[in-house]
Every structure is written in structure tokens, then in C-alpha cells.
Design an enzyme around this catalytic site. Structure first.
Site, short mmCIF file in Angstrom:
data_model
loop_
_atom_site.label_atom_id
_atom_site.label_comp_id
_atom_site.label_asym_id
_atom_site.label_seq_id
_atom_site.Cartn_x
_atom_site.Cartn_y
_atom_site.Cartn_z
N LYS A 1 -13.63 30.90 10.24
CA LYS A 1 -14.27 31.23 12.05
C LYS A 1 -14.41 32.98 11.90
CE LYS A 1 -14.51 26.79 13.30
NZ LYS A 1 -14.25 25.20 14.10
N TYR B 1 -1.14 17.81 15.32
CA TYR B 1 -0.64 17.69 14.11
C TYR B 1 1.05 16.95 14.32
CZ TYR B 1 -4.93 18.88 11.92
OH TYR B 1 -6.59 19.75 11.28
N HIS C 1 -12.44 15.99 5.85
CA HIS C 1 -11.49 17.02 7.08
C HIS C 1 -10.48 16.44 7.55
CE1 HIS C 1 -11.72 19.57 10.40
NE2 HIS C 1 -11.15 18.90 11.28
N ARG D 1 -11.22 24.23 5.58
CA ARG D 1 -12.97 23.42 6.45
C ARG D 1 -13.62 23.36 4.94
NH1 ARG D 1 -11.39 27.62 10.02
NH2 ARG D 1 -11.06 27.00 11.81
#
Length: 323
Positions: free
Chosen positions: A182, A291, A256, A158
Site C-alpha cells: 500500500k 494480533y 486474509h 495481502r
């Protein structure tokens, strides 16, 4: 045929205006949506106020068949829900036929990705920019940018993780980085040789420019900002500018999107979905599964080319008929 329902719709719109202060454009939108429903019910020899759940489901299905987006279908259904709640509150209906109708959902948007060739053009442009730098400061910034770009595509980090990497994560030959993502969770990611070379160039350039009388940098990519490191907005801005110079539409490129490219390109070349999940730092594999759309054509071709019975399917059918 019974009253079409326009009188009830007018009463409903008057209520929205008088009691809820609805704006003129809101009233017009509700009126248009309900008028469309009236016309559909009329085609079924029915009236909107008397419509049942099956009638309304048929109306939504008709909208979908005519190419209305899920968001437009949902908006029209919302107008119908409020209309029938009004009828029920006024004692004009004993039930609400919209209660059993599910709101049309938008399909999950597939991530935008760049092709391998487009990513290669971005990297090549970043390298050309270094060669064309007009000053030491410009060269410093461009070497830093190339390192960020290579690191992002090599790891799928990220952008917030990328720009805030602490200095301590870089050690030895830089074959791996420990990323804190995260939920304060850490994950180990390997670096490609091009990324390691770009980082080595950046570290050497940064250290040469670092004042001798100051402490060692806290961040891998320090900058003169309140954060002490490069801001993600600055990197995103520079990435779009790079895309323009590489003849790639800037609207298609963002940090991104490069994260998406990392995941999609790995999967397209045979990487395991669970491994990609770990590299991306996704807590749930369902997040990673979006994906897999890039695999569809590859897997179809794989089956057609290598399944022992795929090519002989027609022959087997003929043999069965003749048997």
C-alpha cells in the site's frame, strides 16, 4: 405519576410517517425501542419526555447488563436522539438530554485465525492434490497453488500483493522477496525453506510449460486473464475448496485468514511486534497490535513460571501477616 410519554411518542411517529415518509417497519422499530425506554423510566417513577441524561445513561447501562449488543444499544439510543430532537423542535423540551451520551461502540473484532495444525493440514492437502493430479494441466495448476499457499503463509502478504508479484522479484536462491504494498511502499520479507522449495518447483514447472517462442513472463504467477496474472478471486475460491478437502470448514478459511495466521503464529512464538509490523506492511503499529490477543495466555504462563516472586506470592502474604 406524570404521563408516561406515549402520546408524545405517537406524535413523533406520526411526524416520521408524514414528513419523512418512514416505512412501516421503521416506525415499528422506533415504536418498540421507545416503548422499552418508557417501561424503564416508569420503573424509576419517571416519564420518558422528562428524562434527564443520567436516566438515559442508566437505560443504556441496563441494556448492556441484559446482554444487548453494542449495535442494538446504539440503535435504541439513535431512536431516543431523534425523539428528543423532535420534542425540542416542537418546544416540548428546552434541551436535548442525549447530547452528552456517547454512542456505544462495538468492541474491535479479533481476527479469525487458523491453528498451526490446521495450516499444516492445508499444506499437506495441497501436496496430496499434486500427487493425485490426473493431467499435466491439473498438475501445473496444483503446483502453482501450493507455491501461492506456501508463499502466503511464509510472508503474510495481502492476497492482492501475492497474485500480482512481478517476475523480477524472484532471483537467486529466493531467500528474500521485495514486496510493493500500500502507498507504493516496498518491504523486504524473508522466505522459509518450505516456501523456497515450493517456489522452486513452481518456477521449474512454469518454465517447462512456457512456450519457447514467447517472451519471458511479466508476472511470477501468469494466467490467461485480463490482468495477465492470477486473479485474487480465483485463488480465494481454490483455497476454500482446498479447506473442504482438508476437512476444515470453508467459511473459516480465506487468504486474509492466512495473513492473520502468519502474524499470530509469529507472535505466539516470540517474534517482536515491530518486526511483525514491518513484515505485514502496516503503517501504524496499532493495526498490528490486534494480533497480540494470541499472546495473553502465553505471557500469563511465562510470568507464572518464571517470575521470581510469582509462585511465592501467597507465602509472602502469609509472612507479612505473621510479621
Amino acid at each position: 405519576m406524570r404521563n408516561s410519554g406515549r402520546a408524545q411518542v405517537e406524535a413523533f411517529l406520526e411526524m416520521l410517517s408524514a414528513e419523512r415518509g418512514a416505512a412501516a417497519n421503521t416506525l415499528a422499530a422506533y415504536g418498540a425501542d421507545l416503548e422499552e425506554a418508557i417501561a424503564f423510566m416508569s420503573s424509576r417513577n419517571s416519564a420518558l419526555p422528562a428524562a434527564g441524561s443520567d436516566d438515559l445513561k442508566a437505560f443504556i447501562a441496563d441494556l448492556a447488563g441484559r446482554g444487548y449488543a453494542a449495535s442494538s444499544q446504539a440503535r435504541k439510543l439513535s431512536a431516543l436522539r431523534q425523539f428528543f430532537r423532535f420534542l425540542h423542535a416542537e418546544g416540548l423540551r428546552a434541551d436535548d438530554p442525549t447530547g452528552t451520551i456517547d454512542t456505544p461502540r462495538k468492541g474491535q473484532a479479533l481476527p479469525k485465525i487458523l491453528s498451526v495444525e490446521e495450516v499444516s493440514r492445508l499444506i499437506a492437502q495441497a501436496e496430496a492434490d499434486i500427487a493425485a493430479a490426473g493431467s499435466d494441466q491439473e498438475r501445473y495448476q496444483r503446483i502453482r497453488f501450493r507455491a501461492l499457499l506456501e508463499l502466503l503463509y511464509a510472508t503474510g502478504m495481502r492476497v492482492s500483493e501475492l497474485v500480482s508479484l512481478p517476475e523480477r522479484v524472484w532471483s537467486g536462491d529466493g531467500r528474500f522477496l521485495m514486496i510493493r504494498g500500500k502507498g507504493n511502499k516496498e518491504r523486504l520479507v524473508p522466505l522459509s525453506l518450505p516456501a523456497r522449495q515450493a517456489m522452486a518447483d513452481w518456477i521449474a514447472t512454469r518454465n517447462a510449460a512456457w512456450p519457447a517462442n514467447t517472451d519471458d513472463p511479466q508476472w511470477l504467477f501468469p494466467a490467461a486473464s485480463d490482468l495477465g496474472h492470477l486473479a485474487r478471486q480465483v485463488f480465494a475460491r481454490d483455497l476454500k475448496a482446498l479447506a473442504g478437502r482438508a476437512q476444515i470448514p470453508a467459511r473459516l478459511v480465506s487468504p486474509h485468514v492466512l495473513r492473520h495466521a502468519f502474524a499470530s503464529h509469529l507472535l505466539a512464538n516470540g517474534a517482536d511486534l515491530r518486526a511483525v509490523q514491518e513484515l505485514l506492511g502496516h503503517a501504524d503499529i496499532s493495526t498490528t497490535q490486534i494480533y497480540t490477543h494470541v499472546l495473553d495466555e502465553r505471557l500469563r504462563q511465562l510470568v507464572n513460571d518464571h517470575h521470581p516472586l510469582a509462585k511465592s506470592g501467597i507465602n509472602r502474604d502469609v509472612a507479612a501477616d505473621n510479621g
